[in-house]
Design a protein around this motif. Structure first.
Motif, mmCIF file in Angstrom:
data_model
loop_
_atom_site.group_PDB
_atom_site.id
_atom_site.type_symbol
_atom_site.label_atom_id
_atom_site.label_comp_id
_atom_site.label_asym_id
_atom_site.label_seq_id
_atom_site.Cartn_x
_atom_site.Cartn_y
_atom_site.Cartn_z
ATOM 1 N N UNK A 147 0.824 -1.218 0.000
ATOM 2 C CA UNK A 147 0.000 0.000 0.000
ATOM 3 C C UNK A 147 0.860 1.271 0.000
ATOM 4 N N UNK A 148 0.324 2.304 -0.630
ATOM 5 C CA UNK A 148 1.046 3.572 -0.790
ATOM 6 C C UNK A 148 1.536 4.119 0.553
ATOM 7 N N UNK A 167 -5.141 -7.106 -6.811
ATOM 8 C CA UNK A 167 -5.872 -6.226 -5.910
ATOM 9 C C UNK A 167 -7.373 -6.296 -6.196
ATOM 10 N N UNK A 168 -8.179 -6.297 -5.140
ATOM 11 C CA UNK A 168 -9.636 -6.318 -5.250
ATOM 12 C C UNK A 168 -10.198 -7.633 -5.778
ATOM 13 N N UNK A 219 -11.286 -11.285 -4.995
ATOM 14 C CA UNK A 219 -11.650 -12.052 -3.809
ATOM 15 C C UNK A 219 -12.398 -13.288 -4.283
ATOM 16 N N UNK A 237 -11.698 3.231 -5.147
ATOM 17 C CA UNK A 237 -11.253 2.072 -5.926
ATOM 18 C C UNK A 237 -11.378 0.741 -5.183
ATOM 19 N N UNK A 238 -11.276 0.760 -3.865
ATOM 20 C CA UNK A 238 -11.247 -0.504 -3.127
ATOM 21 C C UNK A 238 -12.651 -1.098 -3.014
ATOM 22 N N UNK A 239 -12.749 -2.429 -3.064
ATOM 23 C CA UNK A 239 -14.050 -3.112 -3.071
ATOM 24 C C UNK A 239 -15.018 -2.614 -1.998
ATOM 25 N N UNK A 243 -16.079 0.990 -2.479
ATOM 26 C CA UNK A 243 -16.959 1.012 -3.651
ATOM 27 C C UNK A 243 -18.369 0.593 -3.270
ATOM 28 N N UNK A 257 -4.771 1.567 1.375
ATOM 29 C CA UNK A 257 -4.935 0.231 0.781
ATOM 30 C C UNK A 257 -4.456 0.159 -0.674
ATOM 31 N N UNK A 258 -4.343 1.285 -1.337
ATOM 32 C CA UNK A 258 -3.986 1.295 -2.765
ATOM 33 C C UNK A 258 -2.550 0.821 -2.986
#
Lengths: 402, 402
Positions: free
Chosen positions: A115-116, A202-203, A205, B38-40, B43, B113-114
């Motif tokens: 993560x950033x 990423x994302x 699942x 962007x994260x599930x 979103x 999280x990105x």
């Protein structure tokens, strides 16, 4: 505590040593002096533990595992020589200094998953370092499995086989997909499935199983896969739903379990009664594609070429529109690597020109998706050997009749 | 497909509208002109769907959902006005331009999280943007639940109660922890558990249940929790193992399920036979801590203060060393927020000075861990109301005798 942990199957020391050695060669080729390994799966690969910790692998010399929690447990699980307790990034810096790694400059990180904000904190702690992405190097290393790793996948495949054989006796008309999913979960855990299936992207699942009856099998999802399924909520829009299973419709079951981290992934089509002829033909054709793959797949052929060969066969039939998804649900690959994560290298797709090499493990999944009618096909896992491929999954390649 | 999807419970339009509006106020306060979501989980919170997509929320005007896959499904699931199909980041830029958002400069992203590589690609696509982290703003917004959200948690709590009542009848001496775990998985899915439990913190992973018998309950793990457990492999070193359940030892079960995204999380102590007096006293004390919490917790009191009040009570007893973990397994919090993720705000810990507000949902988990003997206590979920707290979990606060 020691007693419990000692009875665990830990990763053999030679495995860890050879993985670290191979990675160090890559680091040197990339002109890097060392790399932090931070993500759970990569930590497990290189250290044999996923206790909360930071692994530093220098381009030569022994790696150092700096453990925040649980230290004693990490020591039991990991065969690494240098395992030290620590808390906070200040201690990580101190540890690197002690081992003489602080004069390094060019350092790798897993930038595909990191993560950033965490990256920012590493940059603050080590302002003198220049950072490079090592994720592709790690994934290409992990792509080639050792006999130990293949053995774990074989064990996972045995659990899957047991699961299909048991669920055949359990499924009946009127049962909900979610009940079938629940039975599969029970069998998996009873037999020792580790309890998670990991995806790297990423994302992405996945639930441990997709139970897709009738039209539910034709509903696409956010998953990068030929099948998705309705699920029972938009919050996890894939897999089993409260739909009740009917006679004479395909019941597609995608089932995954993990043993010591390694995943086997299998799809079988089941039916209460009989399938309509058109759907039966699609399933037969999926079996034919598997036979074609077993003929053609051997070290040296590229993934893109295998994809083209299969697609050419499909295009000669009337099934092209239904192959590996319908409409926007269509997947652009026919198989994927398998190991500690479900979405490993290689990918059997046009854009991936990697050649097959011994030690790769590939899940081949030629599926046919018919709108409102369902999904058919089979997915099996194959090991690339010196001369061809060997099937690791063991269930018959037939429609399983209930 | 429409038929199946239409029967799904989607997030009400007013929910989405009020969430977006509240977030836009925050964006304006932060001096941001818009944000990518962007994260599930985020979103799902702002769009009502987690189809593979990019959500752009401007600081005023309607958000735009740009969907890669599956478009029709996203349209059924999300009540947003602007939903457009797209593939690739080029199309995202085009969409932003069409809606007049390309003259913006200060843009937010979920940087907690990105992944670094994905952030780099956004920077390349939008070189003119200046980026800020919006994760804390999103998490503080999600911290306050609406009646609709609380209702979903109540429904999840009902499944948990059903699970505990059923498993009481199933567990017997000699059964492995993994079998118990499997039964809990079956019940959860049969009743409609969505199939995943999400944690936000990087590298934190959880199996859907922890079944911890006897000494297994005292083994710490990488999980940031008072309990961990052995698991059955270092590849997922937590939760149930092949250990067989014995008489007169605590069986601690942590159980989580999700309904429409929202998680309920509960812990109960069970026993075949009777607990030794010392362990029984520890369990009674955990119940007393819950009573103290119900007395003290109301809008206005800070999380840090609640933590101090509980710790003061614990320190007056001989149980301090065992409270919420033993040795390095000790957790530094006694409760956590609950919602779409298990590790939400607020955190009941010294370092978190947030005051309680109506609409927060908190899992309180005072546990006692005795080396080699096991874990005892109970975890319940509470809603902060205008005047105090209301328990959402419904199982009796007693040791469940088998």
């Amino acid at each position: 505590m020691g007693g419990y942990i000692k009875r665990m199957e830990t990763v053999p020391k030679q495995e860890i040593e050879s993985r670290v050695r191979n990675f160090q060669v890559r680091l040197q080729e990339m002109g890097l002096e060392g790399a932090f390994i931070l993500q759970n799966v990569d930590l497990y690969y290189f250290a044999g533990t996923i206790q909360s910790s930071v692994l530093f692998i220098p381009c030569q010399d022994d790696p150092v595992l700096i453990v925040q929690k649980a230290f004693e447990r990490a020591r039991h699980e990991s065969p690494l020589k240098h395992i030290i307790p620590a808390s906070g990034r200040g201690q990580i810096k101190k540890a690197l200094k002690e081992f003489g790694f602080l004069n390094f400059r060019r350092i790798g990180l897993e930038m595909d998953v990191l993560p950033v904000n965490l990256f920012s904190r590493y940059r603050q702690t080590f302002p003198e370092f220049e950072w490079s992405d090592i994720s592709d190097a790690v994934l290409r290393l992990r792509m080639i499995k050792s006999p130990y790793e293949v053995e774990q996948i074989r064990r996972a495949a045995e659990i899957l086989h047991k699961g299909y054989m048991e669920i055949k006796e359990i499924i009946r008309e009127g049962m909900t997909e979610l009940e079938v999913d629940g039975h599969l979960a029970f069998i998996a855990r009873r037999e020792g499935h580790m309890g998670v299936l990991r995806m790297r992207a990423w994302n992405q699942e996945m639930t441990h199983a997709h139970v897709l009856s009738g039209g539910n099998g034709a509903i696409p999802s956010f998953l990068d896969s030929p099948h998705g399924g309705r699920g029972n909520t938009p919050a996890m829009a894939q897999g089993a739903s409260f739909r009740r299973i009917e006679k004479n419709e395909p019941i597609g079951i995608d089932y995954g379990v993990g043993v010591n981290g390694y995943v086997a992934d299998q799809f079988r089509t089941l039916v209460v009664g009989d399938l309509p002829d058109e759907l039966k033909r699609a399933h037969d054709f999926s079996v034919e594609i598997h036979s074609l793959f077993v003929e053609e797949a051997k070290p040296g052929i590229s993934c893109a070429e295998l994809y083209r060969i299969v697609l050419k066969k499909v295009q000669r039939t009337g099934l092209k529109a239904y192959f590996n998804g319908y409409g926007e649900g269509k997947a652009r690959f026919i198989g994927h690597g398998l190991g500690l994560e479900i979405d490993e290298y290689p990918i059997l797709t046009l854009r991936f020109d990697q050649r097959l090499e011994p030690g790769m493990v590939i899940a081949l999944e030629p599926m046919f998706v018919f709108p409102d009618r369902g999904i058919l096909g089979l997915e099996d896992d194959y090991l690339v050997t010196a001369t061809g491929v060997e099937r690791l999954t063991i269930t018959d390649q037939t429609v399983l009749k209930l």
